[in-house]
Design an enzyme around this catalytic site. Structure first.
Site, PDB file in Angstrom:
ATOM      1  CB  VAL A  44      -0.944  -0.012   1.225  1.00 32.92           C
ATOM      2  CG1 VAL A  44      -1.748   1.277   1.301  1.00 32.92           C
ATOM      3  CG2 VAL A  44      -1.875  -1.220   1.162  1.00 32.92           C
ATOM      4  CG  ASN A  73      -1.181   1.770 -14.348  1.00 32.51           C
ATOM      5  OD1 ASN A  73      -1.607   1.965 -15.488  1.00 32.51           O
ATOM      6  ND2 ASN A  73      -1.991   1.557 -13.311  1.00 32.51           N
ATOM      7  CB  SER A  83      -1.976   9.488 -21.987  1.00 29.36           C
ATOM      8  OG  SER A  83      -3.103   9.904 -22.737  1.00 29.36           O
ATOM      9  CG  ASN A 134      -7.548  15.350 -25.057  1.00 26.69           C
ATOM     10  OD1 ASN A 134      -8.240  15.758 -25.996  1.00 26.69           O
ATOM     11  ND2 ASN A 134      -7.986  14.459 -24.195  1.00 26.69           N
ATOM     12  CE1 TYR A 159      -4.006  11.335 -17.403  1.00 25.49           C
ATOM     13  CE2 TYR A 159      -4.062  11.713 -19.775  1.00 25.49           C
ATOM     14  CZ  TYR A 159      -4.090  10.839 -18.698  1.00 25.49           C
ATOM     15  OH  TYR A 159      -4.194   9.490 -18.924  1.00 25.49           O
ATOM     16  CB  ALA A 160      -1.394  16.952 -22.325  1.00 19.90           C
ATOM     17  CE  LYS A 215      -0.735   9.753 -17.909  1.00 22.30           C
ATOM     18  NZ  LYS A 215      -0.340   8.645 -17.046  1.00 22.30           N
TER      19      LYS A 215
END
Ligand code: NDP
Length: 248
Positions: A61, A90, A142, A149, A155-156, A159
């Site tokens: 954990v 991941n 991604s 995006n 997020y972009a 990634k």
């Protein structure tokens, strides 16, 4: 690899979705999988499922947003299993919004969970891999990080950052038997994508050359190859698994 040696694979975000599928696949391929996320219950259930099928699994954990937490989970793994061969970064989150309206908080949360976490885990994990002169780092990016995006500046950026991090690690660690690659999924059906509006899902489907939406096993199969012993000449690469959506 000697017949008795079992490769140890540490997988973050293994409680559901793509990470869970990666864990099931690597366990089926004979690795001892170390299942990590913040949720002990789903990880323990998955470990039981893997053991019931004759595989090897442990639970670690950890909150990847905390440098201390993910580092400790890797240290504990190495202390108890004596090796680390495969690290799959991941775990990831989204906090979407148009760039001009994005808060510092949403930017920082996604950069921290999706990018800084991978750097921290690679820094700790690579040291362990170098001891065995073997390692496979797989960072899950991604297509958003490759083609961008709208609504995903944080997020972009995270990634895309993973791709730069991975290429650098490939150069720094290649001579030590450690490879580093990215697997970049396109649209895959998981909890992360299930709340997308139907019109967006239809639009995505119309862009896929293979004529079907992606499933988690599509990504697990790519990770299985990239993290295999035989993929020793593959490093610094980004394997785009998107059903022909971008062909970037
Ligand atoms: P899910 O939302 O289904 O699962 C996310 C996983 O990440 C969970 O296991 C969650 O575990 C874990 N996680 C989230 N935050 C943390 C944290 N702070 N610490 C530890 N674990 C955390 O996502 P997917 O399976 O869809 O996505 C997996 C990866 O694939 C992500 O990196 C994502 O960006 C990427 N990806 C997904 C695509 C898709 O279409 N689904 C497309 C492209 C890339 P828990 O909550 O138990 O801690």
């Amino acid at each position: 690899m000697s017949e008795t040696l079992t490769r140890v694979a540490f997988i973050t975000g293994a409680s559901r979705g793509i990470g869970k599928a990666i864990a099931l696949r690597l366990a089926k391929d004979g690795r001892h999988v170390v299942l990590s996320s913040r949720s002990e219950g789903p990880l323990s259930e998955l470990a039981e499922q893997i053991r019931a099928a004759g595989g090897k699994a442990s639970v670690a954990v950890a909150d990847v947003a905390s440098s201390a937490s993910i580092t400790k989970a890797l240290d504990d793994t190495f202390a108890s299993l004596g090796r680390l061969d495969v690290l799959v970064n991941n775990a990831g989150i989204t906090k979407d919004g148009l760039a001009l309206r994005m808060s510092d908080e949403d930017w920082n949360a996604v950069i921290n969970t999706n990018l800084t976490s991978a750097f921290v885990a690679c820094r700790a994990g690579a040291r362990m891999m170098m001891k065995g002169r073997f390692g496979r780092i797989v960072n899950i990016a991604s297509t958003s990080g490759i083609v961008g995006n709208a609504g995903q500046a944080n997020y972009a950026a995270a990634k895309a950052g993973l791709i730069g991090l991975t290429k650098t690690l490939a150069r720094e660690l290649g001579g030590k038997g450690v490879t580093a690659n990215v697997v970049a999924p396109g649209y895959i059906q998981t909890d992360m994508t299930e709340n997308l509006p139907p019109e967006i899902k239809d639009k995505i489907k119309s862009l896929l050359a293979v004529g079907r939406l992606g499933v988690v096993e599509d990504i697990a199969a790519a990770v299985a190859y990239v993290s295999s012993d035989e993929a020793s000449f593959l490093t610094g690469q980004t394997l785009i698994v998107d059903g022909g959506m971008t062909m970037a």
